[in-house]
Design a protein around this motif. Structure first.
Motif, PDB file in Angstrom:
ATOM      1  N   ARG A 184       0.870  -1.185   0.000  1.00  0.00           N
ATOM      2  CA  ARG A 184       0.000   0.000   0.000  1.00  0.00           C
ATOM      3  C   ARG A 184       0.901   1.228   0.000  1.00  0.00           C
ATOM      4  N   GLY A 185       0.546   2.233  -0.748  1.00  0.00           N
ATOM      5  CA  GLY A 185       1.381   3.411  -0.853  1.00  0.00           C
ATOM      6  C   GLY A 185       1.505   4.177   0.450  1.00  0.00           C
ATOM      7  N   LYS A 186       2.715   4.513   0.832  1.00  0.00           N
ATOM      8  CA  LYS A 186       2.989   5.338   2.011  1.00  0.00           C
ATOM      9  C   LYS A 186       3.769   6.555   1.528  1.00  0.00           C
ATOM     10  N   VAL A 187       3.058   7.490   0.887  1.00  0.00           N
ATOM     11  CA  VAL A 187       3.667   8.629   0.218  1.00  0.00           C
ATOM     12  C   VAL A 187       2.526   9.476  -0.310  1.00  0.00           C
ATOM     13  N   LEU A 188       2.771  10.735  -0.587  1.00  0.00           N
ATOM     14  CA  LEU A 188       1.735  11.528  -1.245  1.00  0.00           C
ATOM     15  C   LEU A 188       1.380  10.877  -2.588  1.00  0.00           C
ATOM     16  N   GLY A 189       0.118  10.757  -2.821  1.00  0.00           N
ATOM     17  CA  GLY A 189      -0.366  10.009  -3.974  1.00  0.00           C
ATOM     18  C   GLY A 189      -0.778   8.604  -3.610  1.00  0.00           C
ATOM     19  N   GLY A 190      -0.339   8.122  -2.429  1.00  0.00           N
ATOM     20  CA  GLY A 190      -0.724   6.795  -1.974  1.00  0.00           C
ATOM     21  C   GLY A 190      -0.349   5.722  -2.977  1.00  0.00           C
ATOM     22  N   SER A 191      -1.252   4.786  -3.171  1.00  0.00           N
ATOM     23  CA  SER A 191      -0.956   3.677  -4.080  1.00  0.00           C
ATOM     24  C   SER A 191      -0.905   4.116  -5.533  1.00  0.00           C
ATOM     25  N   SER A 192      -1.436   5.294  -5.873  1.00  0.00           N
ATOM     26  CA  SER A 192      -1.284   5.792  -7.248  1.00  0.00           C
ATOM     27  C   SER A 192       0.150   6.202  -7.539  1.00  0.00           C
ATOM     28  N   SER A 193       0.981   6.293  -6.506  1.00  0.00           N
ATOM     29  CA  SER A 193       2.404   6.611  -6.691  1.00  0.00           C
ATOM     30  C   SER A 193       3.283   5.373  -6.791  1.00  0.00           C
ATOM     31  N   ILE A 194       2.702   4.182  -6.572  1.00  0.00           N
ATOM     32  CA  ILE A 194       3.523   2.965  -6.645  1.00  0.00           C
ATOM     33  C   ILE A 194       2.868   1.880  -7.497  1.00  0.00           C
ATOM     34  N   ASN A 195       1.735   2.180  -8.142  1.00  0.00           N
ATOM     35  CA  ASN A 195       1.013   1.143  -8.886  1.00  0.00           C
ATOM     36  C   ASN A 195       1.491   1.061 -10.333  1.00  0.00           C
ATOM     37  N   ALA A 196       0.824   0.232 -11.128  1.00  0.00           N
ATOM     38  CA  ALA A 196       1.197   0.051 -12.534  1.00  0.00           C
ATOM     39  C   ALA A 196       0.479   1.029 -13.459  1.00  0.00           C
ATOM     40  N   MET A 197      -0.226   1.996 -12.897  1.00  0.00           N
ATOM     41  CA  MET A 197      -0.737   3.164 -13.636  1.00  0.00           C
ATOM     42  C   MET A 197      -1.805   2.835 -14.665  1.00  0.00           C
ATOM     43  N   ILE A 198      -2.480   1.698 -14.542  1.00  0.00           N
ATOM     44  CA  ILE A 198      -3.501   1.297 -15.511  1.00  0.00           C
ATOM     45  C   ILE A 198      -4.812   1.992 -15.182  1.00  0.00           C
ATOM     46  N   TYR A 199      -5.431   2.573 -16.212  1.00  0.00           N
ATOM     47  CA  TYR A 199      -6.684   3.305 -16.028  1.00  0.00           C
ATOM     48  C   TYR A 199      -7.854   2.432 -16.476  1.00  0.00           C
ATOM     49  N   ILE A 200      -8.607   1.921 -15.502  1.00  0.00           N
ATOM     50  CA  ILE A 200      -9.768   1.080 -15.768  1.00  0.00           C
ATOM     51  C   ILE A 200     -10.883   1.489 -14.799  1.00  0.00           C
ATOM     52  N   ARG A 201     -12.109   1.546 -15.319  1.00  0.00           N
ATOM     53  CA  ARG A 201     -13.243   1.944 -14.480  1.00  0.00           C
ATOM     54  C   ARG A 201     -14.069   0.775 -13.964  1.00  0.00           C
ATOM     55  N   GLY A 202     -14.089  -0.330 -14.715  1.00  0.00           N
ATOM     56  CA  GLY A 202     -14.986  -1.422 -14.382  1.00  0.00           C
ATOM     57  C   GLY A 202     -16.154  -1.471 -15.347  1.00  0.00           C
ATOM     58  N   GLN A 203     -17.186  -2.202 -14.985  1.00  0.00           N
ATOM     59  CA  GLN A 203     -18.350  -2.396 -15.841  1.00  0.00           C
ATOM     60  C   GLN A 203     -19.551  -1.637 -15.292  1.00  0.00           C
ATOM     61  N   ARG A 204     -20.416  -1.167 -16.189  1.00  0.00           N
ATOM     62  CA  ARG A 204     -21.591  -0.407 -15.738  1.00  0.00           C
ATOM     63  C   ARG A 204     -22.415  -1.202 -14.732  1.00  0.00           C
ATOM     64  N   GLU A 205     -22.463  -2.540 -14.905  1.00  0.00           N
ATOM     65  CA  GLU A 205     -23.251  -3.369 -13.991  1.00  0.00           C
ATOM     66  C   GLU A 205     -22.729  -3.302 -12.558  1.00  0.00           C
ATOM     67  N   ASP A 206     -21.440  -3.061 -12.391  1.00  0.00           N
ATOM     68  CA  ASP A 206     -20.869  -2.953 -11.039  1.00  0.00           C
ATOM     69  C   ASP A 206     -21.559  -1.840 -10.258  1.00  0.00           C
ATOM     70  N   TYR A 207     -21.676  -0.679 -10.886  1.00  0.00           N
ATOM     71  CA  TYR A 207     -22.215   0.494 -10.201  1.00  0.00           C
ATOM     72  C   TYR A 207     -23.732   0.423 -10.082  1.00  0.00           C
ATOM     73  N   ASP A 208     -24.385  -0.132 -11.087  1.00  0.00           N
ATOM     74  CA  ASP A 208     -25.833  -0.320 -10.977  1.00  0.00           C
ATOM     75  C   ASP A 208     -26.157  -1.274  -9.834  1.00  0.00           C
ATOM     76  N   ALA A 209     -25.271  -2.230  -9.571  1.00  0.00           N
ATOM     77  CA  ALA A 209     -25.459  -3.127  -8.430  1.00  0.00           C
ATOM     78  C   ALA A 209     -25.308  -2.370  -7.114  1.00  0.00           C
ATOM     79  N   TRP A 210     -24.394  -1.397  -7.058  1.00  0.00           N
ATOM     80  CA  TRP A 210     -24.277  -0.580  -5.846  1.00  0.00           C
ATOM     81  C   TRP A 210     -25.599   0.132  -5.558  1.00  0.00           C
ATOM     82  N   ALA A 211     -26.159   0.753  -6.586  1.00  0.00           N
ATOM     83  CA  ALA A 211     -27.414   1.477  -6.406  1.00  0.00           C
ATOM     84  C   ALA A 211     -28.534   0.524  -6.015  1.00  0.00           C
TER      85      ALA A 211
END
Length: 528
Positions: free
Chosen positions: A78-105
């Motif tokens: 887990r990131g321990k720095v400004l930016g957190g894990s976005s400062s140590i991850n593989a930088m991939i931009y993915i949102r997921g599937q629309r069904e994921d969020y409709d399930a939250w609602a």
């Protein structure tokens, strides 16, 4: 005295600090246990390889022994720095599937369906491809195609096509299924973390204080109202006060830990540890889950373009260092996991249930161990696991790491999908486009042997969520406004609030949560 105290300078915390401090009439403090993101290893995309080995900017937690992994403990960076894990991850931009969020609602969280959250994704994003129905081009977060992808990443896509899968040029577009290149959070040959995107442009604001090296020990409560936090900085304990709200954005492992240390959580468990109970909230730390993942290796001595440990590979890296330092181009702009896929393991699946990350080198032990020679790797992860675990306290000591139990592969469906995903991936890796490589890991195993191999090699792909779950039930921790139930002036805004994990990498959704949380906080302030 501040109006808002934000605990955790990771992805959601950076968003909140930037957005809330846009109002010059409020004072905001962002509190981060790590230091500023000054290291070249953070800014150089390929620096993730060395950060994995050194443990730099990383809490480097471990799980308890996992019965589903044959008693092995898992690794939880887990990131321990400004930016957190976005400062140590593989930088991939993915949102997921629309069904994921409709399930939250549908689970009782109004305002969190796909139609509700898409505007926040677009608000966050500056996609270098330009704006369209799915993407924004005016947001702070730069999203782009890798300018110099490794040729083997393209060959993986062709191998996927040869195996019968369609190419997808935008995993964040109308549909997710297929094989393709990942877009990344880069700009100008450098990592573009949440700190760079949101925080750096806001640092000159007189109403924003960014406090690093400050580990928050607990939330200060007066009755059932949050009034501040106690923190440790430079060996000295301090208390900071909040006029309006305390917002926990410490992540799925440490936000629940802070609630528990503050006396908010399962009452009997807190009493057993000697923590005074302020509010009995049984769901705190429960429902932890993560994408279980296993990595297949292929040895390919002739694949000299891959990143490998050899004399020629060392010379290529040295040349890449010079090229990156002088022009921010070349080999070191890779994120290693350049291409991948979202696939259905069986024909009757309605949507992709596994994700692949194709890595242009031989990856073992989260990159912490050396494997000689050249070749490639393929991550296989289950997108919607059924197993659930928990985060608890090891002790009442706020400096002790949390006790982490993701419950990997406790549910038989997760194991079945992971095994199916391995066989599917082996089929792709055997296609002519990847000729020159040996047989991938676990080839030729029957079901019993493959199950044993998976349990011996699976672990996290770094996406813990759900431990401060959002919802209307007694087992939930925050409501749809992200307010901690039973406590005034306290919210949680990070991946821990996800009712169920999204189908893909979790950084972009966490940024979205930060954007939406900022609106919720501002709306509440306007009603006062």
């Amino acid at each position: 005295m501040y109006d808002y105290l934000i605990v955790g300078g990771g992805s959601a915390g950076c968003v909140l600090a930037a957005r809330l401090s846009e109002d010059p009439d409020v004072r905001v403090a962002l509190l981060e246990a790590g230091e500023a993101d000054r290291s070249a290893l953070i800014h150089c995309p390929a620096g993730i390889a060395l950060m994995a080995r050194t443990g730099q900017a990383n809490w480097a937690f471990e799980t308890v022994a996992q019965s589903g992994l044959d008693g092995r403990a898992g690794y939880q960076p887990r990131g321990k720095v400004l930016g957190g894990s976005s400062s140590i991850n593989a930088m991939i931009y993915i949102r997921g599937q629309r069904e994921d969020y409709d399930a939250w609602a549908a689970a009782g969280n109004p305002g969190w369906g796909w139609a509700d959250v898409l505007p926040y994704f677009k608000r966050s994003e500056h996609n270098e491809r330009g704006a369209d129905a799915w993407h924004g081009a005016a947001g702070p977060l730069n999203v782009m195609d890798l300018p110099e992808p490794n040729p083997w990443s393209r060959r993986f896509i062709e191998a996927g096509r040869q195996a019968g899968f369609a190419e997808n040029r935008d995993f964040n577009g109308e549909h997710q299924e297929g094989v393709g290149m990942y877009q990344v959070t880069h700009r100008g040959g450098e990592r573009f973390s949440a700190a760079k995107a949101y925080l750096t442009p806001a640092l000159d604001r007189p109403n924003l204080d960014v406090v690093t090296g400050a580990q928050v020990l607990k939330v200060v409560l007066e009755g059932c109202r949050a009034t501040g936090v106690e923190l440790l900085q430079g060996g000295t304990r301090r208390v900071l006060a909040a006029r309006r709200e305390v917002i926990l954005s410490a992540g799925a492992l440490q936000s629940p830990q802070l609630l528990l240390l503050s006396g908010i959580g399962p009452g009997a468990e807190l009493q057993a540890l000697g923590v005074p109970v302020v509010h009995d909230l049984p769901g705190v730390g429960r429902h932890l889950h993560d994408h279980p993942d296993v990595v297949l290796l292929v040895d390919a001595p002739g694949a000299k373009e891959t990143v490998g440990v050899s004399a020629g590979g060392a010379l290529r890296v040295l040349a890449g260092v010079q090229q990156w330092r002088s022009r921010r181009r070349g080999l070191l702009t890779t994120n290693f996991a350049e291409s991948g896929a979202f696939l259905r393991t069986r024909a009757d699946e309605m949507r992709p249930d596994v994700q692949l990350h194709f890595v242009i080198g031989k990856l073992v032990d989260h990159g912490r161990s050396t494997v000689w020679g050249h070749g490639w790797s393929a991550h296989v992860c289950v997108l919607r696991p059924q197993s659930r675990g928990r985060v608890t306290l090891r002790a009442a000591d706020p400096l002790a790491p949390p006790r982490i139990d993701p419950g990997f592969l406790d549910h038989p469906d997760d194991l079945r999908r992971l095994m199916d995903g391995v066989r599917l991936t082996q089929r792709i890796l055997a296609q002519p486009a990847l000729a020159g490589g040996g047989r991938p890991s676990a080839s030729g195993l029957d079901d019993t042997a493959l199950e044993h191999w998976v349990r011996q090699h699976a672990d996290t792909i770094y996406h813990p969520v759900g431990s401060c779950r959002m919802g209307p039930g007694r087992g939930d921790v925050v409501d749809a406004e992200l307010r901690v139930k039973g406590i005034q002036g306290l919210r949680v805004a990070d991946a821990s609030i996800m009712p169920s994990i999204v189908s893909g990498n979790t950084n972009a959704p966490t940024l979205m949560i930060g954007e939406k949380a900022a609106d919720l906080v501002r709306r509440a302030a306007a009603l006062v």
